[in-house]
Design a protein around this motif. Structure first.
Motif, PDB file in Angstrom:
ATOM      1  N   PHE A   1      16.276 -10.408   8.011  1.00 23.86           N
ATOM      2  CA  PHE A   1      17.189  -9.326   8.296  1.00 23.86           C
ATOM      3  C   PHE A   1      17.577  -9.257   6.667  1.00 23.86           C
ATOM      4  CE2 PHE A   1      18.425  -9.407  12.852  1.00 23.86           C
ATOM      5  CZ  PHE A   1      17.322  -8.698  13.083  1.00 23.86           C
ATOM      6  N   LYS A   2      17.715  -9.967   6.003  1.00 24.82           N
ATOM      7  CA  LYS A   2      18.203 -10.301   4.608  1.00 24.82           C
ATOM      8  C   LYS A   2      16.869  -9.589   3.521  1.00 24.82           C
ATOM      9  CE  LYS A   2      20.330 -13.045   0.633  1.00 24.82           C
ATOM     10  NZ  LYS A   2      20.529 -14.284   0.475  1.00 24.82           N
ATOM     11  N   SER A   3      15.808  -9.708   4.009  1.00 25.96           N
ATOM     12  CA  SER A   3      14.766  -9.363   3.244  1.00 25.96           C
ATOM     13  C   SER A   3      14.148  -8.003   3.728  1.00 25.96           C
ATOM     14  CB  SER A   3      13.464 -10.512   3.381  1.00 25.96           C
ATOM     15  OG  SER A   3      13.917 -11.646   2.994  1.00 25.96           O
ATOM     16  N   PHE A   4      14.417  -7.620   4.954  1.00 19.90           N
ATOM     17  CA  PHE A   4      13.891  -6.309   5.523  1.00 19.90           C
ATOM     18  C   PHE A   4      14.940  -5.307   5.113  1.00 19.90           C
ATOM     19  CE2 PHE A   4      12.463  -3.152   8.810  1.00 19.90           C
ATOM     20  CZ  PHE A   4      10.991  -3.201   8.434  1.00 19.90           C
ATOM     21  N   ARG A   5      14.820  -4.500   4.281  1.00 19.20           N
ATOM     22  CA  ARG A   5      15.823  -3.493   3.813  1.00 19.20           C
ATOM     23  C   ARG A   5      14.985  -2.044   4.038  1.00 19.20           C
ATOM     24  NH1 ARG A   5      18.728  -6.721   4.557  1.00 19.20           N
ATOM     25  NH2 ARG A   5      20.429  -7.632   3.235  1.00 19.20           N
ATOM     26  N   TRP A   6      15.534  -1.300   5.232  1.00 18.49           N
ATOM     27  CA  TRP A   6      14.714  -0.139   5.427  1.00 18.49           C
ATOM     28  C   TRP A   6      15.212   0.875   4.424  1.00 18.49           C
ATOM     29  CZ3 TRP A   6      10.405   0.494   8.283  1.00 18.49           C
ATOM     30  CH2 TRP A   6      10.187   1.725   8.943  1.00 18.49           C
ATOM     31  N   GLY A   7      14.465   1.501   3.498  1.00 17.04           N
ATOM     32  CA  GLY A   7      14.679   2.277   2.838  1.00 17.04           C
ATOM     33  C   GLY A   7      15.774   1.727   1.471  1.00 17.04           C
ATOM     34  N   MET A   8      15.807   0.477   1.383  1.00 21.82           N
ATOM     35  CA  MET A   8      16.567  -0.058   0.081  1.00 21.82           C
ATOM     36  C   MET A   8      15.901  -1.449  -0.499  1.00 21.82           C
ATOM     37  SD  MET A   8      20.128  -0.507   2.476  1.00 21.82           S
ATOM     38  CE  MET A   8      20.992  -1.306   0.781  1.00 21.82           C
ATOM     39  N   ARG A   9      14.308  -1.120  -0.617  1.00 20.83           N
ATOM     40  CA  ARG A   9      13.884  -2.323  -1.166  1.00 20.83           C
ATOM     41  C   ARG A   9      13.650  -1.904  -2.843  1.00 20.83           C
ATOM     42  NH1 ARG A   9      11.372  -0.904   2.982  1.00 20.83           N
ATOM     43  NH2 ARG A   9       9.712   0.508   2.138  1.00 20.83           N
TER      44      ARG A   9
ATOM     45  N   LYS B   1       5.133 -10.959  -4.640  1.00 23.02           N
ATOM     46  CA  LYS B   1       5.093  -9.981  -5.521  1.00 23.02           C
ATOM     47  C   LYS B   1       3.777  -9.477  -5.558  1.00 23.02           C
ATOM     48  CE  LYS B   1       9.341  -9.989  -6.315  1.00 23.02           C
ATOM     49  NZ  LYS B   1      10.400  -9.094  -6.000  1.00 23.02           N
ATOM     50  N   ASN B   2       2.820 -10.516  -5.256  1.00 20.08           N
ATOM     51  CA  ASN B   2       1.121 -10.114  -5.497  1.00 20.08           C
ATOM     52  C   ASN B   2       0.671  -9.921  -4.134  1.00 20.08           C
ATOM     53  OD1 ASN B   2      -1.456 -10.383  -5.838  1.00 20.08           O
ATOM     54  ND2 ASN B   2      -1.201 -12.107  -7.028  1.00 20.08           N
ATOM     55  N   PRO B   3       0.041  -8.547  -3.602  1.00 22.53           N
ATOM     56  CA  PRO B   3      -0.401  -8.257  -2.317  1.00 22.53           C
ATOM     57  C   PRO B   3      -1.650  -9.277  -2.061  1.00 22.53           C
ATOM     58  CG  PRO B   3      -1.114  -6.715  -4.282  1.00 22.53           C
ATOM     59  CD  PRO B   3       0.099  -7.598  -4.803  1.00 22.53           C
ATOM     60  N   THR B   4      -2.347  -9.798  -3.018  1.00 23.86           N
ATOM     61  CA  THR B   4      -3.323 -10.561  -2.489  1.00 23.86           C
ATOM     62  C   THR B   4      -3.019 -11.905  -1.933  1.00 23.86           C
ATOM     63  OG1 THR B   4      -3.599 -11.805  -4.544  1.00 23.86           O
ATOM     64  CG2 THR B   4      -4.859  -9.879  -4.531  1.00 23.86           C
ATOM     65  N   ASN B   5      -1.550 -12.220  -1.976  1.00 27.44           N
ATOM     66  CA  ASN B   5      -0.999 -13.663  -1.359  1.00 27.44           C
ATOM     67  C   ASN B   5      -0.403 -13.376  -0.173  1.00 27.44           C
ATOM     68  OD1 ASN B   5      -1.340 -14.826  -3.847  1.00 27.44           O
ATOM     69  ND2 ASN B   5       0.503 -14.764  -4.720  1.00 27.44           N
ATOM     70  N   VAL B   6      -0.729 -12.176   0.649  1.00 28.62           N
ATOM     71  CA  VAL B   6      -0.173 -11.909   1.969  1.00 28.62           C
ATOM     72  C   VAL B   6      -0.693 -12.952   2.812  1.00 28.62           C
ATOM     73  CG1 VAL B   6       0.157 -10.488   3.877  1.00 28.62           C
ATOM     74  CG2 VAL B   6       0.520  -9.667   1.466  1.00 28.62           C
ATOM     75  N   SER B   7      -2.247 -12.898   3.254  1.00 28.45           N
ATOM     76  CA  SER B   7      -2.844 -13.538   4.174  1.00 28.45           C
ATOM     77  C   SER B   7      -3.108 -14.834   3.508  1.00 28.45           C
ATOM     78  CB  SER B   7      -4.275 -13.021   4.185  1.00 28.45           C
ATOM     79  OG  SER B   7      -4.724 -13.052   2.924  1.00 28.45           O
ATOM     80  N   ALA B   8      -2.772 -15.316   2.152  1.00 21.44           N
ATOM     81  CA  ALA B   8      -2.984 -16.589   1.569  1.00 21.44           C
ATOM     82  C   ALA B   8      -1.690 -17.428   2.006  1.00 21.44           C
ATOM     83  CB  ALA B   8      -3.228 -16.636   0.130  1.00 21.44           C
ATOM     84  N   ILE B   9      -0.465 -16.505   2.249  1.00 27.63           N
ATOM     85  CA  ILE B   9       0.571 -17.125   2.716  1.00 27.63           C
ATOM     86  C   ILE B   9       0.730 -17.221   4.267  1.00 27.63           C
ATOM     87  CG2 ILE B   9       3.056 -16.954   2.922  1.00 27.63           C
ATOM     88  CD1 ILE B   9       2.940 -15.927   0.023  1.00 27.63           C
TER      89      ILE B   9
ATOM     90  N   GLY C   1       0.893  -1.347  -0.015  1.00 26.07           N
ATOM     91  CA  GLY C   1       0.043   0.046   0.051  1.00 26.07           C
ATOM     92  C   GLY C   1       0.848   1.147   0.072  1.00 26.07           C
ATOM     93  N   GLY C   2       2.201   1.246   0.049  1.00 24.30           N
ATOM     94  CA  GLY C   2       2.923   2.520   0.091  1.00 24.30           C
ATOM     95  C   GLY C   2       3.186   2.927   1.513  1.00 24.30           C
ATOM     96  N   GLU C   3       2.533   2.455   2.457  1.00 23.55           N
ATOM     97  CA  GLU C   3       2.723   2.986   3.753  1.00 23.55           C
ATOM     98  C   GLU C   3       4.194   2.752   4.458  1.00 23.55           C
ATOM     99  OE1 GLU C   3       2.143   5.128   7.310  1.00 23.55           O
ATOM    100  OE2 GLU C   3       0.625   4.857   5.496  1.00 23.55           O
ATOM    101  N   LEU C   4       4.862   1.501   4.173  1.00 22.14           N
ATOM    102  CA  LEU C   4       6.027   1.390   4.551  1.00 22.14           C
ATOM    103  C   LEU C   4       7.255   2.506   3.833  1.00 22.14           C
ATOM    104  CD1 LEU C   4       7.298  -0.928   6.496  1.00 22.14           C
ATOM    105  CD2 LEU C   4       7.748  -2.194   4.657  1.00 22.14           C
ATOM    106  N   ASP C   5       6.943   2.566   2.544  1.00 25.26           N
ATOM    107  CA  ASP C   5       7.830   3.543   2.037  1.00 25.26           C
ATOM    108  C   ASP C   5       7.665   4.937   2.612  1.00 25.26           C
ATOM    109  OD1 ASP C   5       8.773   2.137  -0.057  1.00 25.26           O
ATOM    110  OD2 ASP C   5       7.164   1.957  -1.353  1.00 25.26           O
TER     111      ASP C   5
END
Length: 249
Positions: free
Chosen positions: A241-249, A161-169, A85-89
């Motif tokens: 930590f490898k996936s969570f890049r603050w400001g580097m996604r 990559k697909n937002p609809t897959n979040v809760s499905a995962i 949703g862009g909130e993280l950015d």
């Protein structure tokens, strides 16, 4: 003075993120009710079939699953949908630091942990746990399970990559990590080789540590169980930590 101002700002930011992340609870309070009803049904079932021994183990399981569920399901979903949703950015571009964001999010979503902790406290009481022992179990298991569960799911959710897959995962991940493995049933039920494999699941290894503290006899060497818990949680943290890049996604 500067340190005090900085601390106040940190607290303000954490509470702000908590309010933002906690909005999911105000929108979906029925989740907690559903969890409590499910827990009650499980308690009645095990009372009928297993008695006091089963309920004592269930108390420990609820501490782990309540915290693990908050992390692996709720926290991961909030972060995942915030990403798409862009909130993280927007938060990345703000003065908020990653640890501030995560602490606030864990605090804001903490009501969801009650669906495990409330039944656990009830079971601790009726099965004769002392207050000191309850304190030891909750302080050890709940924070560790919350952090491990959160980062376990985030390591996967942040790479989809697909937002609809979040809760499905996140929902199947919860099932695969606490329902199928030996969390609600004893590790000794499994054959020897599968016991070792199951300890790779942080939820399982953390629960076994709790059982050791509670005085249960375990089929594996306690030192190996503690080492497995430490290693499994460490691996989860490193992957996330490898996936969570603050400001580097």
């Amino acid at each position: 003075m500067a340190l005090e101002c900085n601390l106040r700002e940190q607290v303000r930011q954490i509470l702000g993120v908590a309010l933002l992340g906690g909005s999911v609870f105000s929108k979906q309070p029925i989740w907690v009710v559903q969890g409590l009803v499910s827990a009650l049904g499980f308690i009645v079932t095990l009372t009928a079939w297993g008695g006091a021994g089963a309920l004592s183990n269930l108390a420990l399981a609820y501490v782990v699953t309540g915290a693990w569920g908050q992390g692996s399901n709720v926290v991961a979903q909030v972060v995942g949908y915030s990403k798409f949703g862009g909130e993280l950015d927007r938060l990345t571009a703000s003065p908020i630091k990653p640890h501030t964001y995560l602490l606030g999010l864990l605090l804001g979503t903490s009501p969801f942990m009650l669906e495990g902790l409330l039944p656990a406290f009830f079971l601790f009481y009726i099965t004769g746990y002392t207050p000191i022992k309850v304190f030891e179990e909750v302080v050890l298991l709940a924070p560790a399970s919350l952090v491990a569960g959160s980062f376990f799911s985030l390591a996967i959710v942040l790479n989809i990559k697909n937002p609809t897959n979040v809760s499905a995962i996140t929902n199947p991940l919860y099932t695969l990590t606490v329902v199928l493995p030996p969390v609600y049933y004893p590790l000794s039920f499994l054959p020897g080789w599968l016991r070792l494999v199951s300890l790779c699941d942080p939820a399982v290894s953390l629960l076994q540590v709790g059982r050791i503290l509670a005085g249960y006899s375990e089929p594996l060497n306690p030192n190996y169980v503690v080492l497995s818990a430490a290693l499994s949680v460490t691996v989860v943290l490193l992957l996330s930590f490898k996936s969570f890049r603050w400001g580097m996604r």
